[in-house]
Design a protein around this motif. Structure first.
Motif, PDB file in Angstrom:
ATOM      1  N   HIS A  71       0.915  -1.263  -0.015  1.00 46.95           N
ATOM      2  CA  HIS A  71      -0.037   0.157   0.029  1.00 46.95           C
ATOM      3  C   HIS A  71       0.707   1.348  -0.009  1.00 46.95           C
ATOM      4  CE1 HIS A  71      -4.087   1.408   0.406  1.00 46.95           C
ATOM      5  NE2 HIS A  71      -3.448   2.577   1.146  1.00 46.95           N
ATOM      6  N   LEU A  72       1.781   1.151   0.814  1.00 44.26           N
ATOM      7  CA  LEU A  72       2.653   2.603   1.088  1.00 44.26           C
ATOM      8  C   LEU A  72       3.455   2.544  -0.322  1.00 44.26           C
ATOM      9  CD1 LEU A  72       4.802   1.933   4.302  1.00 44.26           C
ATOM     10  CD2 LEU A  72       3.587   3.940   3.727  1.00 44.26           C
ATOM     11  N   ARG A  73       4.145   1.561  -1.077  1.00 44.09           N
ATOM     12  CA  ARG A  73       4.635   1.736  -2.138  1.00 44.09           C
ATOM     13  C   ARG A  73       3.886   2.198  -3.257  1.00 44.09           C
ATOM     14  NH1 ARG A  73       8.784   3.202  -1.819  1.00 44.09           N
ATOM     15  NH2 ARG A  73      10.487   1.933  -1.851  1.00 44.09           N
ATOM     16  N   SER A  74       2.714   2.057  -3.484  1.00 43.90           N
ATOM     17  CA  SER A  74       1.763   2.444  -4.254  1.00 43.90           C
ATOM     18  C   SER A  74       1.357   4.096  -4.199  1.00 43.90           C
ATOM     19  CB  SER A  74       0.511   1.668  -4.514  1.00 43.90           C
ATOM     20  OG  SER A  74      -0.207   1.460  -3.432  1.00 43.90           O
ATOM     21  N   LEU A  75       1.231   4.169  -2.589  1.00 41.12           N
ATOM     22  CA  LEU A  75       0.738   5.532  -2.468  1.00 41.12           C
ATOM     23  C   LEU A  75       2.236   6.632  -2.553  1.00 41.12           C
ATOM     24  CD1 LEU A  75      -1.209   5.531   0.770  1.00 41.12           C
ATOM     25  CD2 LEU A  75      -2.041   6.371  -1.303  1.00 41.12           C
ATOM     26  N   TYR A  76       3.331   6.073  -2.276  1.00 37.53           N
ATOM     27  CA  TYR A  76       4.405   7.084  -1.970  1.00 37.53           C
ATOM     28  C   TYR A  76       5.504   6.414  -2.621  1.00 37.53           C
ATOM     29  CZ  TYR A  76       1.638   8.417   2.062  1.00 37.53           C
ATOM     30  OH  TYR A  76       0.547   8.965   2.671  1.00 37.53           O
ATOM     31  N   PRO A  77       5.561   6.377  -4.177  1.00 40.85           N
ATOM     32  CA  PRO A  77       6.430   5.631  -4.716  1.00 40.85           C
ATOM     33  C   PRO A  77       7.984   5.947  -4.235  1.00 40.85           C
ATOM     34  CG  PRO A  77       5.069   6.785  -6.199  1.00 40.85           C
ATOM     35  CD  PRO A  77       4.660   7.151  -4.946  1.00 40.85           C
ATOM     36  N   LYS A  78       8.164   7.315  -3.865  1.00 42.32           N
ATOM     37  CA  LYS A  78       9.407   7.737  -3.842  1.00 42.32           C
ATOM     38  C   LYS A  78       9.953   7.749  -2.193  1.00 42.32           C
ATOM     39  CE  LYS A  78       9.933  11.097  -7.390  1.00 42.32           C
ATOM     40  NZ  LYS A  78       8.809  11.131  -8.112  1.00 42.32           N
ATOM     41  N   CYS A  79       9.172   7.226  -1.336  1.00 39.87           N
ATOM     42  CA  CYS A  79       9.280   7.139   0.021  1.00 39.87           C
ATOM     43  C   CYS A  79      10.247   5.802   0.539  1.00 39.87           C
ATOM     44  CB  CYS A  79       8.023   6.960   0.760  1.00 39.87           C
ATOM     45  SG  CYS A  79       7.913   6.237   2.288  1.00 39.87           S
ATOM     46  N   GLY A  80      11.309   6.156   1.424  1.00 35.52           N
ATOM     47  CA  GLY A  80      12.097   5.066   1.590  1.00 35.52           C
ATOM     48  C   GLY A  80      11.323   4.367   2.703  1.00 35.52           C
ATOM     49  N   ILE A  81      11.482   2.868   2.721  1.00 32.18           N
ATOM     50  CA  ILE A  81      10.702   1.993   3.559  1.00 32.18           C
ATOM     51  C   ILE A  81      11.866   1.150   4.158  1.00 32.18           C
ATOM     52  CG2 ILE A  81       8.973   0.226   3.878  1.00 32.18           C
ATOM     53  CD1 ILE A  81       7.725   1.273   1.132  1.00 32.18           C
ATOM     54  N   ILE A  82      11.792   1.019   5.613  1.00 32.72           N
ATOM     55  CA  ILE A  82      12.204   0.062   6.464  1.00 32.72           C
ATOM     56  C   ILE A  82      11.227  -0.900   6.909  1.00 32.72           C
ATOM     57  CG2 ILE A  82      14.016  -0.121   8.215  1.00 32.72           C
ATOM     58  CD1 ILE A  82      14.802   2.761   7.785  1.00 32.72           C
ATOM     59  N   TRP A  83      11.643  -2.068   6.572  1.00 32.80           N
ATOM     60  CA  TRP A  83      10.505  -3.238   6.750  1.00 32.80           C
ATOM     61  C   TRP A  83      11.321  -4.181   7.982  1.00 32.80           C
ATOM     62  CZ3 TRP A  83       7.960  -6.409   2.553  1.00 32.80           C
ATOM     63  CH2 TRP A  83       6.977  -7.256   3.147  1.00 32.80           C
ATOM     64  N   CYS A  84      10.626  -4.224   9.115  1.00 34.51           N
ATOM     65  CA  CYS A  84      10.858  -5.195   9.665  1.00 34.51           C
ATOM     66  C   CYS A  84       9.782  -6.226  10.151  1.00 34.51           C
ATOM     67  CB  CYS A  84      11.277  -4.410  11.207  1.00 34.51           C
ATOM     68  SG  CYS A  84      11.592  -5.559  12.525  1.00 34.51           S
ATOM     69  N   SER A  85      10.052  -7.559   9.775  1.00 36.20           N
ATOM     70  CA  SER A  85       8.870  -8.556   9.966  1.00 36.20           C
ATOM     71  C   SER A  85       9.388  -9.944  10.686  1.00 36.20           C
ATOM     72  CB  SER A  85       8.671  -8.933   8.485  1.00 36.20           C
ATOM     73  OG  SER A  85       7.625  -9.789   8.529  1.00 36.20           O
ATOM     74  N   ASP A  86       8.351 -10.342  11.000  1.00 37.83           N
ATOM     75  CA  ASP A  86       8.569 -11.692  11.960  1.00 37.83           C
ATOM     76  C   ASP A  86       8.628 -12.977  10.966  1.00 37.83           C
ATOM     77  OD1 ASP A  86       5.874 -11.298  11.085  1.00 37.83           O
ATOM     78  OD2 ASP A  86       5.256 -12.533  13.017  1.00 37.83           O
ATOM     79  N   LEU A  87       8.347 -12.776   9.580  1.00 37.89           N
ATOM     80  CA  LEU A  87       8.364 -13.623   8.420  1.00 37.89           C
ATOM     81  C   LEU A  87       9.177 -13.229   7.560  1.00 37.89           C
ATOM     82  CD1 LEU A  87       4.264 -14.431   7.984  1.00 37.89           C
ATOM     83  CD2 LEU A  87       6.137 -15.861   9.463  1.00 37.89           C
ATOM     84  N   ASP A  88       9.720 -14.202   6.589  1.00 41.37           N
ATOM     85  CA  ASP A  88      10.909 -13.708   5.657  1.00 41.37           C
ATOM     86  C   ASP A  88      10.029 -13.362   4.322  1.00 41.37           C
ATOM     87  OD1 ASP A  88      12.962 -13.213   4.182  1.00 41.37           O
ATOM     88  OD2 ASP A  88      13.867 -15.437   4.287  1.00 41.37           O
ATOM     89  N   PHE A  89       9.982 -12.020   4.229  1.00 39.05           N
ATOM     90  CA  PHE A  89       9.400 -11.560   3.026  1.00 39.05           C
ATOM     91  C   PHE A  89      10.572 -10.790   2.141  1.00 39.05           C
ATOM     92  CE2 PHE A  89       5.309 -11.080   5.702  1.00 39.05           C
ATOM     93  CZ  PHE A  89       4.539 -12.115   4.867  1.00 39.05           C
TER      94      PHE A  89
END
Length: 113
Positions: free
Chosen positions: A79-97
């Motif tokens: 959702h974030l990627r589609s809303l803000y294509p230029k925004c940097g995303i740091i993603w911390c997850s409990d599953l391996d994505f």
């Protein structure tokens, strides 16, 4: 150039997206310390539920720190990627994505220790 002036008007905003208040505060603290060392003083918003976030954001965050478990993290990232294509995303997850993260050009993906 004109573009550079615009860049400086933008408040550097880091949004932390989490479903756990304590985790959000820990992340905020960590990021604030890191930025202070670098002499950067961003606006740090901790956002607890996705819905508030999407409706509310007038400031496009420069960076989103995404700490939602499982599939809700994946959905939020897409959702974030589609809303803000230029925004940097740091993603911390409990599953391996990591493959999804790579495909979506997520800047930084790591799994919870």
């Amino acid at each position: 150039g004109v573009h550079q002036m615009e860049e400086e008007d933008v408040v550097y905003c880091i949004a932390i997206l989490t479903d756990q208040e304590q985790e959000g505060q820990n992340c905020a603290e960590y990021i604030r310390n890191y930025c202070t060392e670098k002499k950067v003083f961003p606006l740090i918003e901790t956002i607890e539920s996705g819905t508030v976030f999407w409706a509310d954001t007038k400031t496009v965050p420069a960076v989103v720190f995404l700490a939602l478990p499982g599939v809700s993290g994946l959905n939020a990232a897409e959702h974030l990627r589609s809303l803000y294509p230029k925004c940097g995303i740091i993603w911390c997850s409990d599953l391996d994505f990591s493959l999804h993260a790579f495909r979506m050009r997520i800047e930084y993906f790591f799994m919870k220790p």
